[in-house]
Design a protein around this motif. Structure first.
Motif, mmCIF file in Angstrom:
data_model
loop_
_atom_site.group_PDB
_atom_site.id
_atom_site.type_symbol
_atom_site.label_atom_id
_atom_site.label_comp_id
_atom_site.label_asym_id
_atom_site.label_seq_id
_atom_site.Cartn_x
_atom_site.Cartn_y
_atom_site.Cartn_z
ATOM 1 N N SER A 82 0.798 -1.227 0.000
ATOM 2 C CA SER A 82 0.000 0.000 0.000
ATOM 3 C C SER A 82 0.837 1.286 0.000
ATOM 4 C CB SER A 82 -0.982 -0.013 1.177
ATOM 5 O OG SER A 82 -1.775 1.131 1.147
ATOM 6 N N LEU A 85 2.176 2.454 -3.434
ATOM 7 C CA LEU A 85 1.247 2.829 -4.498
ATOM 8 C C LEU A 85 0.980 4.329 -4.460
ATOM 9 C CD1 LEU A 85 -1.321 -0.107 -4.332
ATOM 10 C CD2 LEU A 85 0.748 0.097 -5.727
ATOM 11 N N GLU A 88 -4.621 4.639 -5.671
ATOM 12 C CA GLU A 88 -5.358 3.417 -5.363
ATOM 13 C C GLU A 88 -6.672 3.399 -6.134
ATOM 14 O OE1 GLU A 88 -7.229 1.170 -1.495
ATOM 15 O OE2 GLU A 88 -5.471 2.439 -1.172
ATOM 16 N N LEU A 114 -6.440 -5.224 -2.938
ATOM 17 C CA LEU A 114 -5.951 -3.879 -3.220
ATOM 18 C C LEU A 114 -5.582 -3.782 -4.691
ATOM 19 C CD1 LEU A 114 -4.842 -1.173 -1.897
ATOM 20 C CD2 LEU A 114 -2.694 -2.407 -1.592
ATOM 21 N N GLY A 116 -3.907 -0.680 -7.455
ATOM 22 C CA GLY A 116 -3.454 0.687 -7.647
ATOM 23 C C GLY A 116 -2.271 0.748 -8.586
#
Length: 165
Positions: A82, A85, A88, A114, A116
């Motif tokens: 996360s 990225l 997203e 997830l 992105g």
């Protein structure tokens, strides 16, 4: 031709026993994509980030990380990827949970996914490691949409380039 890299986050699987990674590879090859690399990486935050950021990972258009997306103490794929990225695609995780909810009920609430783009404009997906979850994510969400997402981002890249001059 879309170039794909597959990272499997697992402490128990290797390339031969990684059925989810094999499934992802098979489904993308059937779409005409080129698999540049497929690796199994320890379900560990530093190991995942290190594998994701290696030199060879600069070449794919699309990176799929499968496994390590749950809520177990050792699951850290979402936390590892996360922060890497830039943009997203929030609807991906929402849609994945909705589809999973229809398939497995409330257990889907513990399922994270997830999508992105990283700072190199590579489309990145993080999906659960179960083969069933990989099949669902690929057939219902990823394969029908990834080319469009890459196209949208490449247009953005050209627009940004154009405005810089």
């Amino acid at each position: 031709m879309t170039k794909v890299a597959i990272l499997t986050a697992s402490d128990s699987r290797n390339l031969e026993s990684d059925q989810s990674g094999q499934l992802i590879e098979k489904l993308f090859k059937a779409e005409g994509a080129e698999i540049l690399t497929r690796k199994v990486v320890k379900d560990d935050l530093a190991a995942l980030q290190q594998a994701y950021l290696t030199e060879e990972m600069l070449h794919p258009d699309l990176i799929i990380v499968n496994g390590g997306t749950g809520i177990a103490l050792k699951d850290c794929t979402i936390q590892a990827i996360s922060p890497l990225l830039q943009v997203e695609v929030a609807g991906f995780g929402e849609a994945f949970r909705q589809i999973s909810f229809d398939e497995i009920g409330t257990r889907a609430l513990a399922s994270n996914a997830l999508c992105g783009f990283n700072y190199y404009n590579q489309l990145t997906y993080c999906i659960p490691g179960s083969t069933n979850a990989c099949q669902t994510a690929l057939s219902k969400l990823i394969l029908p949409e990834y080319e469009h997402l890459l196209f949208e981002r490449s247009n953005l890249r050209k627009d940004l380039h154009h405005h810089a001059h």
